[in-house]
Design a protein around this motif. Structure first.
Motif, PDB file in Angstrom:
ATOM      1  N   CYS A 101     -10.786  -7.001   0.565  1.00  0.00           N
ATOM      2  CA  CYS A 101     -11.978  -6.369   1.161  1.00  0.00           C
ATOM      3  C   CYS A 101     -11.651  -4.993   1.727  1.00  0.00           C
ATOM      4  O   CYS A 101     -12.370  -4.014   1.484  1.00  0.00           O
ATOM      5  N   VAL A 102     -10.571  -4.909   2.491  1.00  0.00           N
ATOM      6  CA  VAL A 102     -10.191  -3.645   3.128  1.00  0.00           C
ATOM      7  C   VAL A 102      -9.780  -2.609   2.087  1.00  0.00           C
ATOM      8  O   VAL A 102     -10.177  -1.437   2.164  1.00  0.00           O
ATOM      9  N   VAL A 103      -8.987  -3.024   1.107  1.00  0.00           N
ATOM     10  CA  VAL A 103      -8.558  -2.102   0.050  1.00  0.00           C
ATOM     11  C   VAL A 103      -9.757  -1.585  -0.738  1.00  0.00           C
ATOM     12  O   VAL A 103      -9.788  -0.428  -1.169  1.00  0.00           O
ATOM     13  N   THR A 104     -10.774  -2.431  -0.905  1.00  0.00           N
ATOM     14  CA  THR A 104     -11.974  -2.028  -1.647  1.00  0.00           C
ATOM     15  C   THR A 104     -12.852  -1.090  -0.836  1.00  0.00           C
ATOM     16  O   THR A 104     -13.277  -0.035  -1.328  1.00  0.00           O
ATOM     17  N   MET A 105     -13.120  -1.441   0.415  1.00  0.00           N
ATOM     18  CA  MET A 105     -14.041  -0.640   1.227  1.00  0.00           C
ATOM     19  C   MET A 105     -13.481   0.743   1.539  1.00  0.00           C
ATOM     20  O   MET A 105     -14.224   1.705   1.686  1.00  0.00           O
ATOM     21  N   THR A 106     -12.154   0.863   1.636  1.00  0.00           N
ATOM     22  CA  THR A 106     -11.544   2.166   1.900  1.00  0.00           C
ATOM     23  C   THR A 106     -11.238   2.936   0.626  1.00  0.00           C
ATOM     24  O   THR A 106     -10.689   4.040   0.688  1.00  0.00           O
ATOM     25  N   THR A 107     -11.561   2.357  -0.526  1.00  0.00           N
ATOM     26  CA  THR A 107     -11.358   2.939  -1.862  1.00  0.00           C
ATOM     27  C   THR A 107      -9.883   3.212  -2.155  1.00  0.00           C
ATOM     28  O   THR A 107      -9.575   4.091  -2.962  1.00  0.00           O
ATOM     29  N   VAL A 108      -8.968   2.498  -1.502  1.00  0.00           N
ATOM     30  CA  VAL A 108      -7.542   2.659  -1.795  1.00  0.00           C
ATOM     31  C   VAL A 108      -7.236   2.136  -3.197  1.00  0.00           C
ATOM     32  O   VAL A 108      -6.597   2.806  -4.005  1.00  0.00           O
ATOM     33  N   GLY A 109      -7.689   0.914  -3.490  1.00  0.00           N
ATOM     34  CA  GLY A 109      -7.568   0.368  -4.837  1.00  0.00           C
ATOM     35  C   GLY A 109      -6.182   0.386  -5.419  1.00  0.00           C
ATOM     36  O   GLY A 109      -5.926   1.045  -6.439  1.00  0.00           O
ATOM     37  N   TYR A 110      -5.236  -0.332  -4.803  1.00  0.00           N
ATOM     38  CA  TYR A 110      -3.865  -0.354  -5.313  1.00  0.00           C
ATOM     39  C   TYR A 110      -3.789  -0.872  -6.755  1.00  0.00           C
ATOM     40  O   TYR A 110      -3.026  -0.372  -7.566  1.00  0.00           O
ATOM     41  N   GLY A 111      -4.584  -1.913  -7.040  1.00  0.00           N
ATOM     42  CA  GLY A 111      -4.471  -2.546  -8.344  1.00  0.00           C
ATOM     43  C   GLY A 111      -3.589  -3.770  -8.327  1.00  0.00           C
ATOM     44  O   GLY A 111      -3.392  -4.405  -9.376  1.00  0.00           O
ATOM     45  N   ASP A 112      -3.036  -4.117  -7.129  1.00  0.00           N
ATOM     46  CA  ASP A 112      -2.225  -5.340  -7.056  1.00  0.00           C
ATOM     47  C   ASP A 112      -3.104  -6.584  -7.069  1.00  0.00           C
ATOM     48  O   ASP A 112      -2.647  -7.667  -7.418  1.00  0.00           O
ATOM     49  N   LEU A 113      -4.388  -6.427  -6.703  1.00  0.00           N
ATOM     50  CA  LEU A 113      -5.393  -7.478  -6.855  1.00  0.00           C
ATOM     51  C   LEU A 113      -6.608  -6.854  -7.516  1.00  0.00           C
ATOM     52  O   LEU A 113      -7.158  -5.865  -7.007  1.00  0.00           O
ATOM     53  N   VAL A 114      -7.047  -7.412  -8.659  1.00  0.00           N
ATOM     54  CA  VAL A 114      -8.181  -6.830  -9.379  1.00  0.00           C
ATOM     55  C   VAL A 114      -9.132  -7.931  -9.852  1.00  0.00           C
ATOM     56  O   VAL A 114      -8.692  -9.048 -10.172  1.00  0.00           O
ATOM     57  N   PRO A 115     -10.431  -7.640  -9.906  1.00  0.00           N
ATOM     58  CA  PRO A 115     -11.398  -8.626 -10.425  1.00  0.00           C
ATOM     59  C   PRO A 115     -11.115  -8.918 -11.896  1.00  0.00           C
ATOM     60  O   PRO A 115     -10.813  -8.004 -12.671  1.00  0.00           O
ATOM     61  N   ASP A 226       1.740   1.390  -7.780  1.00  0.00           N
ATOM     62  CA  ASP A 226       3.118   1.031  -8.109  1.00  0.00           C
ATOM     63  C   ASP A 226       3.885   0.569  -6.866  1.00  0.00           C
ATOM     64  O   ASP A 226       4.866  -0.165  -6.960  1.00  0.00           O
ATOM     65  N   LYS A 227       3.428   1.021  -5.682  1.00  0.00           N
ATOM     66  CA  LYS A 227       3.993   0.565  -4.418  1.00  0.00           C
ATOM     67  C   LYS A 227       2.836   0.128  -3.509  1.00  0.00           C
ATOM     68  O   LYS A 227       1.892   0.881  -3.300  1.00  0.00           O
ATOM     69  N   SER A 228       2.945  -1.093  -2.975  1.00  0.00           N
ATOM     70  CA  SER A 228       1.872  -1.603  -2.116  1.00  0.00           C
ATOM     71  C   SER A 228       2.427  -2.707  -1.226  1.00  0.00           C
ATOM     72  O   SER A 228       3.632  -2.985  -1.239  1.00  0.00           O
ATOM     73  N   PHE A 229       1.551  -3.327  -0.464  1.00  0.00           N
ATOM     74  CA  PHE A 229       1.939  -4.430   0.423  1.00  0.00           C
ATOM     75  C   PHE A 229       1.880  -5.743  -0.376  1.00  0.00           C
ATOM     76  O   PHE A 229       0.822  -6.122  -0.876  1.00  0.00           O
ATOM     77  N   ARG A 235       0.556  -7.763   4.231  1.00  0.00           N
ATOM     78  CA  ARG A 235      -0.892  -7.691   4.028  1.00  0.00           C
ATOM     79  C   ARG A 235      -1.662  -7.907   5.333  1.00  0.00           C
ATOM     80  O   ARG A 235      -2.738  -7.348   5.519  1.00  0.00           O
ATOM     81  N   ALA A 236      -1.098  -8.709   6.227  1.00  0.00           N
ATOM     82  CA  ALA A 236      -1.715  -8.869   7.546  1.00  0.00           C
ATOM     83  C   ALA A 236      -1.692  -7.537   8.301  1.00  0.00           C
ATOM     84  O   ALA A 236      -2.673  -7.142   8.944  1.00  0.00           O
ATOM     85  N   PHE A 237      -0.569  -6.830   8.216  1.00  0.00           N
ATOM     86  CA  PHE A 237      -0.455  -5.503   8.826  1.00  0.00           C
ATOM     87  C   PHE A 237      -1.377  -4.508   8.132  1.00  0.00           C
ATOM     88  O   PHE A 237      -2.035  -3.681   8.775  1.00  0.00           O
ATOM     89  N   ALA A 238      -1.456  -4.589   6.804  1.00  0.00           N
ATOM     90  CA  ALA A 238      -2.245  -3.637   6.027  1.00  0.00           C
ATOM     91  C   ALA A 238      -3.733  -3.722   6.335  1.00  0.00           C
ATOM     92  O   ALA A 238      -4.449  -2.711   6.279  1.00  0.00           O
ATOM     93  N   VAL A 239      -4.235  -4.916   6.659  1.00  0.00           N
ATOM     94  CA  VAL A 239      -5.661  -5.086   6.972  1.00  0.00           C
ATOM     95  C   VAL A 239      -6.081  -4.137   8.087  1.00  0.00           C
ATOM     96  O   VAL A 239      -7.136  -3.494   8.007  1.00  0.00           O
ATOM     97  N   PHE A 240      -5.263  -4.009   9.120  1.00  0.00           N
ATOM     98  CA  PHE A 240      -5.594  -3.133  10.250  1.00  0.00           C
ATOM     99  C   PHE A 240      -5.119  -1.703  10.002  1.00  0.00           C
ATOM    100  O   PHE A 240      -5.829  -0.751  10.335  1.00  0.00           O
ATOM    101  N   TRP A 241      -3.938  -1.564   9.414  1.00  0.00           N
ATOM    102  CA  TRP A 241      -3.373  -0.228   9.260  1.00  0.00           C
ATOM    103  C   TRP A 241      -4.131   0.624   8.246  1.00  0.00           C
ATOM    104  O   TRP A 241      -4.379   1.808   8.484  1.00  0.00           O
ATOM    105  N   ILE A 242      -4.468   0.052   7.100  1.00  0.00           N
ATOM    106  CA  ILE A 242      -5.188   0.819   6.073  1.00  0.00           C
ATOM    107  C   ILE A 242      -6.532   1.299   6.613  1.00  0.00           C
ATOM    108  O   ILE A 242      -6.918   2.462   6.434  1.00  0.00           O
TER     109      ILE A 242
END
Length: 341
Positions: A101-115, A226-229, A235-242
């Motif tokens: 959700c956070v990666v999507t709403m902030t448009t970061v879009g790592y690609g480590d999780l995709v629909p 290519d680099k992500s959480f 990922r728990a840290f990334a939810v708040f940090w991103i």
């Protein structure tokens, strides 16, 4: 020009202030007629709907958390139910959903999780647009509120040795508001950058350059992927940090633009106030065409030069004044306001 002239209103300067005696008597009678109605209260009292600005800001700030909780909660439930339709590096089902959700709403879009299905892709499309609106319209306001609350603390720290009182600090903040907002947002952003680099280096076990690279690609929403959480803790840290770092960077650039505009405005104001007056200026400042420039006309002319008001603003205000001035005296009284209703 006398001192009294500078205290007159704009419209009273453009008319003959010597009213006929009968008009003066009419005004007095109207005022006396309304004294019992007012019963010692002035029509200029603060309306009950004017609530304290600080309380209103606090109220809106609480609403921000409510909207964010509803958005993330609803998205987490949706993507948790469709987790089997999302492919990529998975850790914990609930954590992956809120991280997505956070990666999507902030448009970061790592690609480590995709629909990985039509339903999941449609959900992601809807969710990202709602998320962008939430970030742009609500969360950015929350960041503004937070920065405004911390400005006094920043200024008091910068001028710690100069023994500034509360009034001096408040005046300094208001005078250079754009500058301190930019400094504060930049400081917070740098702290978040350092925190992200340290976390990626020690927890996600990235080397130092890759940690910097991942942080930069995240906060700028490049999200190469290519680099992500990839760990549970990460990922728990990334939810708040991103969420905080991407919003902070956007606000930093917004404050930089505001600061640049403010500095240009100050330079223009200084130039307008220091340059010599010419005959052309006197002619342009003479609003009523009587070949005499009053203090009010001079002030309005300088404000127009500074770009703070324009001729249409002046005409609009004068038009409202004429409508309120019921007895056409060139001044406003309580009786005028009552009769103009």
């Amino acid at each position: 020009m006398g001192i009294d002239e500078s205290q007159q209103s704009l419209l009273s300067e453009s008319r003959n202030n010597s009213l006929p005696n009968e008009k003066k008597d009419l005004r007095r009678r109207r005022t006396l007629e309304k004294e019992n109605y007012f019963q010692g209260q002035s029509v200029f009292q603060k309306p009950p709907q004017c609530i304290d600005g600080k309380l209103q800001a606090e109220f809106h700030f609480r609403l921000v958390f409510l909207w964010l909780a509803l958005y993330l909660g609803g998205g987490t439930i949706c993507f948790l139910l469709t987790s089997h339709q999302i492919k990529g590096i998975k850790t914990n089902g609930f954590l992956d959903a809120i991280y997505f959700c956070v990666v999507t709403m902030t448009t970061v879009g790592y690609g480590d999780l995709v629909p990985d299905s039509q339903l999941a892709k449609l959900l992601a499309c809807v969710y990202v647009f709602i998320g962008m609106a939430l970030v742009g319209l609500i969360l950015s306001k929350a960041a503004d509120y937070f920065v405004d609350k911390q400005e006094i603390l920043l200024v008091s720290t910068l001028f710690k040795g100069e023994h500034f009182g509360p009034e001096e600090l408040s005046k300094e903040v208001q005078t250079n508001k754009a500058k301190y907002k930019f400094l504060l947002a930049t400081s917070i952003f740098l702290v978040l950058m350092v925190a992200g680099i340290i976390f990626l280096y020690f927890v996600e076990n990235l080397d130092f350059v890759d940690a910097i690279y991942c942080v930069c690609s995240t906060v700028t929403t490049l999200g190469y992927g290519d680099k992500s959480f990839s760990t549970v803790i990460g990922r728990a840290f990334a939810v708040f940090w991103i969420l905080s770092s991407t919003i902070c960077l956007a606000q930093t650039f917004a404050y930089l633009a505001e600061y640049y505009t403010d500095e240009r405005q100050k330079s223009l104001t200084k130039m307008v106030l220091t340059r010599k007056l010419s005959l052309f200026d006197l002619e342009a400042a003479d609003l009523d065409g009587d070949h005499v420039v009053s203090a009010t006309e001079f002030a309005l002319y300088k404000l127009k030069e500074m770009g703070k008001i324009n001729q249409d603003d002046i005409l609009a205000v004068m038009d409202i004044f004429r409508k309120l001035d019921f007895d056409q005296s060139g001044t406003l009284t309580e009786a005028d306001l009552i009769y103009s209703e």
